[in-house]
Structures are given as structure tokens and as C-alpha cells.
Design an enzyme around this catalytic site. Structure first.
Site, PDB file in Angstrom:
ATOM      1  N   TYR A  10     -16.255   5.931 -10.065  1.00 54.76           N
ATOM      2  CA  TYR A  10     -15.929   4.584  -9.558  1.00 54.76           C
ATOM      3  C   TYR A  10     -16.503   3.520 -10.494  1.00 54.76           C
ATOM      4  O   TYR A  10     -15.797   2.606 -10.949  1.00 54.76           O
ATOM      5  CB  TYR A  10     -16.502   4.455  -8.153  1.00 54.76           C
TER       6      TYR A  10
ATOM      7  N   ASP B 191       0.869  -1.179   0.000  1.00 52.53           N
ATOM      8  CA  ASP B 191       0.000   0.000   0.000  1.00 52.53           C
ATOM      9  C   ASP B 191       0.904   1.226   0.000  1.00 52.53           C
ATOM     10  O   ASP B 191       2.136   1.085   0.035  1.00 52.53           O
ATOM     11  CB  ASP B 191      -0.934   0.003   1.238  1.00 52.53           C
TER      12      ASP B 191
ATOM     13  N   ILE C 154       0.694   2.165  -7.084  1.00 54.27           N
ATOM     14  CA  ILE C 154       0.370   1.553  -8.383  1.00 54.27           C
ATOM     15  C   ILE C 154       0.498   2.547  -9.536  1.00 54.27           C
ATOM     16  O   ILE C 154       0.441   2.152 -10.695  1.00 54.27           O
ATOM     17  CB  ILE C 154      -1.037   0.917  -8.401  1.00 54.27           C
TER      18      ILE C 154
HETATM   19  N1  NAD Z   1     -15.428  -2.929   0.320  1.00 59.90           N
HETATM   20  C1  NAD Z   1     -16.452  -3.184  -0.492  1.00 59.90           C
HETATM   21  O1  NAD Z   1     -17.618  -3.204  -0.099  1.00 59.90           O
HETATM   22  C2  NAD Z   1     -16.168  -3.455  -1.941  1.00 59.90           C
HETATM   23  C3  NAD Z   1     -17.238  -3.828  -2.773  1.00 59.90           C
HETATM   24  C4  NAD Z   1     -17.003  -4.024  -4.129  1.00 59.90           C
HETATM   25  C5  NAD Z   1     -15.706  -3.940  -4.637  1.00 59.90           C
HETATM   26  N2  NAD Z   1     -14.695  -3.606  -3.809  1.00 59.90           N
HETATM   27  C6  NAD Z   1     -13.358  -3.475  -4.384  1.00 59.90           C
HETATM   28  O2  NAD Z   1     -12.416  -4.209  -3.608  1.00 59.90           O
HETATM   29  C7  NAD Z   1     -11.172  -3.502  -3.584  1.00 59.90           C
HETATM   30  C8  NAD Z   1     -10.745  -3.292  -2.141  1.00 59.90           C
HETATM   31  O3  NAD Z   1     -11.752  -2.530  -1.519  1.00 59.90           O
HETATM   32  P1  NAD Z   1     -11.569  -1.911  -0.060  1.00 59.90           P
HETATM   33  O4  NAD Z   1     -12.927  -1.786   0.499  1.00 59.90           O
HETATM   34  O5  NAD Z   1     -10.523  -2.636   0.682  1.00 59.90           O
HETATM   35  O6  NAD Z   1     -11.054  -0.442  -0.450  1.00 59.90           O
HETATM   36  P2  NAD Z   1     -10.447   0.670   0.522  1.00 59.90           P
HETATM   37  O7  NAD Z   1     -10.846   1.994  -0.001  1.00 59.90           O
HETATM   38  O8  NAD Z   1     -10.749   0.344   1.926  1.00 59.90           O
HETATM   39  O9  NAD Z   1      -8.867   0.467   0.292  1.00 59.90           O
HETATM   40  C9  NAD Z   1      -8.230   0.844  -0.899  1.00 59.90           C
HETATM   41  C10 NAD Z   1      -6.747   0.958  -0.635  1.00 59.90           C
HETATM   42  O10 NAD Z   1      -6.110   1.453  -1.827  1.00 59.90           O
HETATM   43  C11 NAD Z   1      -5.009   2.217  -1.410  1.00 59.90           C
HETATM   44  N3  NAD Z   1      -4.524   3.120  -2.470  1.00 59.90           N
HETATM   45  C12 NAD Z   1      -5.019   4.321  -2.841  1.00 59.90           C
HETATM   46  N4  NAD Z   1      -4.235   4.875  -3.778  1.00 59.90           N
HETATM   47  C13 NAD Z   1      -3.228   3.996  -4.013  1.00 59.90           C
HETATM   48  C14 NAD Z   1      -2.094   4.007  -4.872  1.00 59.90           C
HETATM   49  N5  NAD Z   1      -1.811   5.054  -5.665  1.00 59.90           N
HETATM   50  N6  NAD Z   1      -1.248   2.953  -4.853  1.00 59.90           N
HETATM   51  C15 NAD Z   1      -1.508   1.881  -4.040  1.00 59.90           C
HETATM   52  N7  NAD Z   1      -2.558   1.827  -3.200  1.00 59.90           N
HETATM   53  C16 NAD Z   1      -3.413   2.880  -3.188  1.00 59.90           C
HETATM   54  C17 NAD Z   1      -5.503   2.982  -0.191  1.00 59.90           C
HETATM   55  O11 NAD Z   1      -4.414   3.449   0.601  1.00 59.90           O
HETATM   56  C18 NAD Z   1      -6.378   1.941   0.489  1.00 59.90           C
HETATM   57  O12 NAD Z   1      -5.690   1.278   1.525  1.00 59.90           O
HETATM   58  C19 NAD Z   1     -11.388  -2.207  -4.376  1.00 59.90           C
HETATM   59  O13 NAD Z   1     -10.914  -2.370  -5.675  1.00 59.90           O
HETATM   60  C20 NAD Z   1     -12.889  -2.046  -4.385  1.00 59.90           C
HETATM   61  O14 NAD Z   1     -13.331  -1.371  -5.519  1.00 59.90           O
HETATM   62  C21 NAD Z   1     -14.889  -3.347  -2.482  1.00 59.90           C
HETATM   63  C1  THR Z   2     -20.183  -1.525  -3.308  1.00 58.87           C
HETATM   64  C2  THR Z   2     -18.731  -1.185  -3.222  1.00 58.87           C
HETATM   65  O1  THR Z   2     -18.132  -1.114  -4.442  1.00 58.87           O
HETATM   66  C3  THR Z   2     -18.281  -0.167  -2.225  1.00 58.87           C
HETATM   67  N1  THR Z   2     -18.522  -0.666  -0.895  1.00 58.87           N
HETATM   68  C4  THR Z   2     -18.944   1.175  -2.370  1.00 58.87           C
HETATM   69  O2  THR Z   2     -19.982   1.352  -1.766  1.00 58.87           O
HETATM   70  O3  THR Z   2     -18.453   2.028  -3.060  1.00 58.87           O
END
Ligand code: NAD
Ligand code: THR
EC number: 1.1.1.103
Length: 373
Positions: free
Chosen positions: A195, A88, A107
């Protein structure tokens, strides 16, 4: 004429769907052309053989968010602690730092990403970095960079080094013109958040790299994910995590969505298991590269009702956030995941009552530990 013959082969191959039995690997890599990063014509995109790799070497990007730490601990049980690297751009809390390899990785820095993959002999990459729906609307240019440019870097590194790549998509990849109840895998996708747009882009680019370069891209559209030990990162479904923290801590919860807003949801254990299952599924069982997965679907009122069975004194009020409400109103209410169930045997374990009992047990034990200290 040879040139004509090659072009026709490539064109036919690109236009065929996997349902026709056509797989990317049937096309010799010398016919594939170069990637945007000038991959050599004779590059072997599967240079890491998967026989070598029952012992996978895994990298997780964006691993300090709501889902990444849980994924690392889940995968470490399968592949061994030292074979799963969390990364991260933020500083990890001590317990995460001490739990296994952690590395800085932005990234947006392609060379840094490539160096990490090469030096650590990575074979599988889970790309979790993203800005979620509500936070993305508050910072569109950063969301565009992280979610789109970052994805391009990850795709190129993965293609160049023969990685198996997992990218999560979301219910947010659908929009108001998609069928919402239920939403099938293949239908109109016109999301109205950056998004959602970036996630449709990720699905299409990943599938393009699969067909064009043979990249082993796998993608699940997650519902809203509910977890006890990690905070959500600024999404529309966050309320369904926060209600448990607030119910146990304060006995009160103010919800930022209307009581009748129905959205698909999933407990984190199901989400992580589905992620590993699709990554381990034999390629021939996958009729698609992007699947919906589902477990349950509920409204804030229904969730509150279930929590009230355990905490009858809980007070729930509603103070609607118009940005989140507009997003939620454009998302699926129920997700059709029949293809995942049919192709690779997806089956969820947690329905709403089990979810609520589990979350309250975890929070209850947490608050008892806090009181004892
Ligand atoms: N949590 C959910 O409900 C959910 C639902 C659908 C999809 N997702 C997907 O799952 C994945 C993980 O979700 P999450 O809830 O853990 O997200 P989150 O927002 O909690 O975490 C995202 C992480 O990305 C990091 N980040 C931001 N910019 C960055 C960069 N330039 N380089 C490297 N890292 C960077 C942040 O520091 C953070 O720790 C995401 O792709 C999200 O779209 C999550
Ligand atoms: C649904 C999912 O992609 C995320 N928890 C959001 O609400 O944006």
C-alpha cells in the site's frame, strides 16, 4: 543545433522545482513528447478550459468505500447532483443508487475509463480506488494491480483529456526510516507495505506527469479517517472507527493495536473539506503537488479515555494483530502539515473531544432510529 536546444529546454524545465517559479504550463505542449499512450504531439493538455468549468463535471473512482459516498454528497452540494458521478465495481446500496448518478467503472479497464470520461465530459477526477494497508498485505498482487496499474490508467486518461486529478496518499507512504514525530512533507519515504509503496509511486508519478505533461495533479496525504456512516475498508487505523460502533452497540471493544500506538487521525468532514479546498486552490498558491494534512494524533488508550467520559461502562480490551501493529509502528506519530496551512490556508475543525462527541451523537441517533423501528 535545434535538436540540442529543445533537449536542453526540456531538461532544464524538468529539473527546476516549482519553488523556482517554473510551472509546467510554460513549456509549449509540442515540446513535451508523447505519453506512454501515444498522445499526439500537438495535443492540448488543457483542452477543457476552467472558465467553462465553474460547472465541473466530476468522476469519483472507488466511490463505494469508506470515503467516496461522503465525497459525492459533499461535492454534489457544490456542483449539483447530476454533475458528480460515483463509480465502483460493486453494486451500490439502494440509498446510494438513488442519491445521484452511479456508474460501473473498473479502473483496470482503460477503454471503459476513457469512454466514461468522454461521454460524460468529465473535468475533475477523484481517484479513490485502492486496496488499503492491511488488506493489501493479504493480497499483494491484487493491491499491485489496483493501486499501481489502475493509477497508470487514471493518469493517462487525465493527461489525455485535460482533467484536474486528485489522488489521495496517506500516512502509510512513510516508513520506519522516516522521521516519525513529526513527519514533514519532504523526507525519507521507504514504506514496507505494498500500500505504502504504491502510494509513494502515485505521488511521484503524479508529480512527474505534472512536470512532464502539465497534468493538473493534486494530492493530499490523509491521516486515518474516522466516519460514522461508512465502514473502513481494511486498514490499520480501522480501530478508531470501530470503537464507536462497538461502544454504542455492545458496550465492549477489543482493540487490535497496542494501547500506546500513536497515529495521526482526522474526522471525515475535515478530510472532505481539505480535498475540495486543495482542488479549488489557485495553482500559483501551490508550492508543491503533494501535501500532508493533519488534525489530531492519539493512541487507542487516549481515544478510549475520551469515549469513557460519555460511556463510563465501556470495556476496552487489547488483542494485538501483529500485521497491523508492525505497520502502525512504522508510520508517523504526528504529521507536520505546515506547508498546507501556509500555502492554501488549511485549518482543521475537529480535535479529539469534538470528534468523540460528534461520532457518539451520530451513532446514538442511529441506534435510537434502529430501536424505534
Ligand atoms: N480511509 C482512510 O483512512 C484513508 C486514509 C488515507 C488515504 N486513504 C485513501 O483514500 C482513498 C479512499 O479510501 P477508502 O477508505 O474509501 O477505501 P476503501 O477500501 O473503503 O474503498 C476503496 C474502493 O475501491 C474499490 N475498488 C477496488 N478495486 C477496484 C477496481 N479495480 N476498480 C474500481 N474500484 C475498485 C472498492 O470496491 C472500494 O469500494 C484510497 O485511495 C485510500 O488509499 C484513505
Ligand atoms: C491510513 C490509511 O491509509 C488507511 N486507513 C489504512 O490504515 O490503511
Amino acid at each position: 543545433m535545434p535538436v540540442f536546444r529543445v533537449s536542453r529546454q526540456v531538461a532544464c524545465w524538468m529539473l527546476q522545482s516549482p519553488a523556482c517559479g517554473c510551472r509546467a504550463s510554460v513549456l509549449p505542449s509540442r515540446l513535451l513528447g508523447t505519453s506512454p499512450r501515444q498522445i499526439p504531439m500537438d495535443a492540448n493538455f488543457h483542452s477543457t478550459s476552467f472558465s467553462e468549468a465553474d460547472q465541473q463535471r466530476v468522476l469519483i473512482t472507488g466511490g463505494l468505500g469508506q470515503l467516496g459516498v461522503g465525497l459525492a454528497s459533499f461535492l454534489r452540494k457544490r456542483f449539483g447532483k447530476d454533475n458528480v458521478i460515483l463509480s465502483d465495481i460493486r453494486k451500490p446500496p439502494e440509498h446510494v443508487f438513488l442519491s445521484g448518478p452511479f456508474i460501473y467503472s473498473d479502473i483496470l479497464d482503460y477503454k471503459n475509463l476513457r469512454e466514461i470520461v468522454v461521454n460524460n465530459r468529465i473535468t475533475w477526477l477523484f481517484h479513490y480506488s485502492a486496496l488499503l494497508s492491511a488488506v493489501g498485505e493479504a493480497n499483494v498482487s491484487l493491491a499491485r494491480a489496483v493501486n499501481i496499474t489502475g493509477l497508470h490508467n487514471v493518469l493517462d486518461v487525465a493527461a489525455e483529456h485535460g482533467l484536474r486529478l486528485f489522488v489521495p496518499s496517506t500516512i502509510g507512504a512513510f516508513g520506519p526510516t522516516s522521521p516519525r514525530n513529526p513527519t514533514p512533507d519532504l523526507c525519507i519515504q521507504r514504506p514496507r507495505t505494498i500500500y505504502g509503496v504504491s502510494k509513494v509511486h502515485a505521488e511521484l508519478m503524479g508529480e512527474y506527469y505534472y512536470y512532464r505533461y502539465g497534468l493538473d495533479f493534486r494530492c493530499l496525504r490523509y491521516p486515518g479517517i474516522i466516519s460514522a456512516d461508512s465502514q473502513p475498508g481494511g486498514g490499520t487505523t480501522d480501530y478508531a472507527v470501530q470503537i464507536f460502533h462497538e461502544a454504542v452497540k455492545n458496550g465492549r471493544f477489543e482493540c487490535n493495536l497496542k494501547p500506546d500506538t500513536r497515529l495521526p487521525m482526522m474526522y471525515i468532514d475535515d478530510c472532505l473539506r481539505a480535498t475540495l479546498e486543495v482542488m479549488e486552490a489557485p495553482a500559483e498558491s501551490l508550492s508543491m503537488r503533494t501535501y500532508n494534512i493533519s488534525a489530531m494524533s492519539f493512541t487507542p488508550a487516549e481515544l478510549a479515555q475520551e469515549v469513557l467520559k460519555h460511556i463510563p461502562e465501556l470495556q476496552v480490551t487489547y488483542n494485538v494483530d501483529p500485521v497491523r501493529q508492525a505497520i502502525a509502528d512504522s508510520w508517523p506519530m504526528n504529521f507536520d502539515d505546515s506547508n498546507a496551512r501556509k500555502d492554501w490556508g488549511w485549518k482543521h475543525d475537529f480535535d479529539l473531544p469534538e470528534l468523540v462527541t460528534t461520532m457518539l451523537n451520530l451513532h446514538g441517533s442511529e441506534s435510537r432510529v434502529a430501536q424505534a423501528n
